[in-house]
Design an enzyme around this catalytic site. Structure first.
Site, PDB file in Angstrom:
ATOM      1  N   LYS A 128     -20.307  24.220  57.085  1.00 14.06           N
ATOM      2  CA  LYS A 128     -21.620  23.662  57.412  1.00 14.06           C
ATOM      3  C   LYS A 128     -22.444  23.611  56.140  1.00 14.06           C
ATOM      4  O   LYS A 128     -22.190  24.371  55.209  1.00 14.06           O
ATOM      5  CB  LYS A 128     -22.312  24.556  58.446  1.00 14.06           C
ATOM      6  N   ASP A 168     -26.320  16.358  61.222  1.00 15.76           N
ATOM      7  CA  ASP A 168     -26.841  17.422  62.098  1.00 15.76           C
ATOM      8  C   ASP A 168     -28.346  17.160  62.160  1.00 15.76           C
ATOM      9  O   ASP A 168     -28.791  16.021  61.890  1.00 15.76           O
ATOM     10  CB  ASP A 168     -26.511  18.820  61.523  1.00 15.76           C
TER      11      ASP A 168
HETATM   12  P1  NDP Z   1     -31.897  15.539  65.420  1.00 15.04           P
HETATM   13  O1  NDP Z   1     -32.509  15.809  64.117  1.00 15.04           O
HETATM   14  O2  NDP Z   1     -31.429  14.186  65.750  1.00 15.04           O
HETATM   15  O3  NDP Z   1     -32.875  16.011  66.582  1.00 15.04           O
HETATM   16  C1  NDP Z   1     -33.362  17.308  66.648  1.00 15.04           C
HETATM   17  C2  NDP Z   1     -34.308  17.417  67.820  1.00 15.04           C
HETATM   18  O4  NDP Z   1     -34.599  18.789  68.013  1.00 15.04           O
HETATM   19  C3  NDP Z   1     -35.626  16.711  67.602  1.00 15.04           C
HETATM   20  O5  NDP Z   1     -36.132  16.255  68.821  1.00 15.04           O
HETATM   21  C4  NDP Z   1     -36.502  17.830  67.030  1.00 15.04           C
HETATM   22  O6  NDP Z   1     -37.890  17.650  67.282  1.00 15.04           O
HETATM   23  C5  NDP Z   1     -36.006  19.019  67.811  1.00 15.04           C
HETATM   24  N1  NDP Z   1     -36.196  20.234  66.986  1.00 15.04           N
HETATM   25  C6  NDP Z   1     -35.618  20.529  65.798  1.00 15.04           C
HETATM   26  N2  NDP Z   1     -36.043  21.706  65.310  1.00 15.04           N
HETATM   27  C7  NDP Z   1     -36.912  22.161  66.236  1.00 15.04           C
HETATM   28  C8  NDP Z   1     -37.684  23.328  66.324  1.00 15.04           C
HETATM   29  N3  NDP Z   1     -37.663  24.269  65.361  1.00 15.04           N
HETATM   30  N4  NDP Z   1     -38.449  23.479  67.433  1.00 15.04           N
HETATM   31  C9  NDP Z   1     -38.458  22.541  68.414  1.00 15.04           C
HETATM   32  N5  NDP Z   1     -37.748  21.399  68.384  1.00 15.04           N
HETATM   33  C10 NDP Z   1     -36.999  21.220  67.310  1.00 15.04           C
HETATM   34  O7  NDP Z   1     -30.681  16.606  65.537  1.00 15.04           O
HETATM   35  P2  NDP Z   1     -29.409  16.546  66.468  1.00 15.04           P
HETATM   36  O8  NDP Z   1     -29.745  15.950  67.779  1.00 15.04           O
HETATM   37  O9  NDP Z   1     -28.283  16.006  65.675  1.00 15.04           O
HETATM   38  O10 NDP Z   1     -29.089  18.103  66.666  1.00 15.04           O
HETATM   39  C11 NDP Z   1     -29.683  18.884  67.714  1.00 15.04           C
HETATM   40  C12 NDP Z   1     -28.879  20.152  67.913  1.00 15.04           C
HETATM   41  O11 NDP Z   1     -27.510  19.836  68.247  1.00 15.04           O
HETATM   42  C13 NDP Z   1     -28.770  21.079  66.688  1.00 15.04           C
HETATM   43  O12 NDP Z   1     -28.701  22.412  67.133  1.00 15.04           O
HETATM   44  C14 NDP Z   1     -27.428  20.697  66.091  1.00 15.04           C
HETATM   45  O13 NDP Z   1     -26.897  21.727  65.291  1.00 15.04           O
HETATM   46  C15 NDP Z   1     -26.609  20.476  67.351  1.00 15.04           C
HETATM   47  N6  NDP Z   1     -25.422  19.661  67.204  1.00 15.04           N
HETATM   48  C16 NDP Z   1     -25.502  18.382  66.727  1.00 15.04           C
HETATM   49  C17 NDP Z   1     -24.371  17.603  66.632  1.00 15.04           C
HETATM   50  C18 NDP Z   1     -24.422  16.180  66.239  1.00 15.04           C
HETATM   51  O14 NDP Z   1     -23.384  15.505  66.353  1.00 15.04           O
HETATM   52  N7  NDP Z   1     -25.542  15.636  65.818  1.00 15.04           N
HETATM   53  C19 NDP Z   1     -23.040  18.173  66.935  1.00 15.04           C
HETATM   54  C20 NDP Z   1     -23.073  19.494  67.519  1.00 15.04           C
HETATM   55  C21 NDP Z   1     -24.230  20.201  67.610  1.00 15.04           C
HETATM   56  P3  NDP Z   1     -38.874  17.323  66.040  1.00 15.04           P
HETATM   57  O15 NDP Z   1     -38.590  15.887  65.715  1.00 15.04           O
HETATM   58  O16 NDP Z   1     -40.220  17.574  66.578  1.00 15.04           O
HETATM   59  O17 NDP Z   1     -38.476  18.275  64.939  1.00 15.04           O
END
Ligand code: NDP
Length: 447
Positions: A128, A168
């Site tokens: 990662k 991510d």
């Molecule tokens: P994105 O950046 O596309 O979206 C993240 C989302 O989570 C946004 O809506 C963001 O809101 C919110 N968020 C992030 N940090 C915080 C926080 N500290 N408090 C509240 N809301 C928060 O990321 P992904 O959708 O790609 O990833 C989301 C999760 O899924 C992560 O845990 C990632 O590790 C996991 N994941 C992702 C994969 C992928 O293929 N993308 C694969 C496997 C797991 P805001 O815009 O307000 O920050």
């Protein structure tokens, strides 16, 4: 062997060696809890320093990322890549750009990734990376300059047979494009297998964008089927509104559920009649706005500033935002409101306390390393297409994803039952993921 004392000693050593990394401790302690069951049955898994080696990354790279903003100011961020375990294949795992990123967070994510990748059944190791860079509010040109600087340093450590990063939090198609462009320029060749999540015109795979969210819903469907229930007509809460959340919402609604709430870090939106997915995609992916803007444009939606999305009534909850976003108190709220299934789309969004509450209140719980493995699995399918210079149809790739998620569910459920803990998908996923990696490490000797 006194298993509890042995595991306690491992954990104490880990705490001492990795001070100030609470998320890493949390991820390791959950896996070690499950491993006590394995060690009681098969004490040989404690031989050859196997568990100590598994909890120590093979390599940790930390580097400076200087870049210039649109006003000519110089910024310095920190870049990370933790190459955790390559016993099953090249390191594979995403890059996260978020101001909260530090070494401990990248280590927890890399550690989880080892077991998740093992569960997919595909030949990929765990890693990662990321940076404490905050992409919010930055122009396209600033994002491009940051990505180019980041890749200038990371580029020497990756390759299709070495380490294959993906997206991510904060790293989507746009960022992968800039990162790949800089890699290609530095390498002097079009080595498409070095990054996944690429654009469809230059080596990307159909379904990769959708895969994590779709996969989490496929896993949820399997859990419900095992209890003779269906997603059809269920009410679903999804936290977050990024890549994982959007496609979890899309698939849940395609399967006849109603998504009644979703969120971002500023608050949540209630959508009693379901989500207009096309509008949500336009707001988040095209116009790069916030969920409050969705509520302004969508009929029947209301924005709750700063509120807790877990207070909404539903049958199913899919935390798809970030680590530790759902604590014990919220888990009690979910149970009081009738939620019966929770599947982690995000990595470690539920705290230990929350998971304990799920057990106590008879909520079926799918841990991220099983439920969100569809993203990395489809990345591995992208690597297969790159290696054979082929591109598969949406239907075929989606079917592969569905089959992989079904297999992960069955392996997880079967392993839990084998250890007398039927329905405990945490134990099932940890043990099934561990055994494959541990057997391979034992076969390859002390390295
Ligand atoms: P994105 O950046 O596309 O979206 C993240 C989302 O989570 C946004 O809506 C963001 O809101 C919110 N968020 C992030 N940090 C915080 C926080 N500290 N408090 C509240 N809301 C928060 O990321 P992904 O959708 O790609 O990833 C989301 C999760 O899924 C992560 O845990 C990632 O590790 C996991 N994941 C992702 C994969 C992928 O293929 N993308 C694969 C496997 C797991 P805001 O815009 O307000 O920050």
């Amino acid at each position: 062997m006194d298993v509890d004392a042995t595991v306690k000693t491992y954990y104490e050593q880990i705490l001492q060696r990795n001070a100030g990394e609470p998320e890493f401790h949390q991820a390791v302690s959950e896996v070690l809890d499950s491993l006590t069951h394995v060690l009681r049955k098969d004490p040989h898994y404690a031989d050859m320093g196997l568990i100590q080696r598994l909890t120590e990354p093979e390599r940790q790279i930390i580097f400076r990322v200087p870049w210039v903003d649109d006003q000519g100011n110089v910024h310095v961020n920190r870049g990370f890549r933790v190459q955790f375990n390559s016993v099953l294949g090249p390191y594979k795992g995403g890059l996260r750009f978020h101001p909260s990123v530090n070494l401990g967070i990248i280590k927890f994510l890399g550690f989880e990734q080892i077991f998740k990748n093992s569960l997919t059944g595909l030949p990929i190791g765990g890693g990662k990376g990321g940076s404490d860079f905050d992409p919010k509010g930055r122009s396209d040109l600033e994002i491009m300059r940051f990505c180019q600087s980041f890749m200038t340093e990371l580029g020497r450590h990756i390759g299709d047979k070495i380490d294959v990063p993906a997206g991510d939090i904060g790293v989507g198609g746009r960022e992968i494009g800039y990162l790949f462009g800089q890699y290609r320029r530095m390498a002097g060749r079009h080595e498409s297998g070095t990054l996944t999540g690429k654009g469809l015109q230059w080596g990307g795979s159909l379904v990769r964008t959708e895969a994590t969210g779709y996969g989490a819903v496929y896993f949820t469907q399997e859990m419900m089927t095992a209890r003779g229930e269906r997603l059809h007509n269920a009410k679903v809460i999804v936290s977050g509104s990024g890549n994982v959340a959007i496609y979890a919402i899309e698939k849940a609604q395609e399967l006849g559920a109603t998504v009644v709430a979703f969120s971002d870090s500023s608050g949540y939106v209630t959508t009693p009649d379901g989500v207009d997915v096309e509008l949500l995609k336009d707001i988040k992916e095209v116009r790069r706005l916030r969920v409050a803007d969705y509520a302004k444009e969508a009929k029947g939606a209301a924005f709750h500033k700063g509120g807790n999305v877990w207070e909404v009534e539903a049958d199913v909850a899919l935390p798809c935002a970030t680590q530790n976003e759902l604590d014990g108190e919220s888990a009690e709220l979910l149970a009081d409101n009738g939620v019966k299934y929770v599947a982690e789309g995000a990595n470690m969004p539920c705290t230990h306390d929350a998971i304990r509450v799920f057990g106590k209140r008879k909520i079926d719980f799918a841990p991220g390393k099983a439920a969100n493995a569809g993203g990395v699995a489809t990345s591995a399918l992208e690597m297969q297409q790159n290696a054979s210079r082929d591109s598969w149809s949406f239907e075929y790739t989606d079917k592969r994803l569905r089959d992989i998620m079904g297999n992960i569910f069955r392996t997880t459920a079967k392993t839990a039952a084998e250890y007398g803990m039927e329905g405990d998908y945490v134990v099932g996923a940890n043990i099934a993921g561990f055994r494959k990696v541990a057997d391979a490490m034992a076969a390859q000797g002390v390295i």
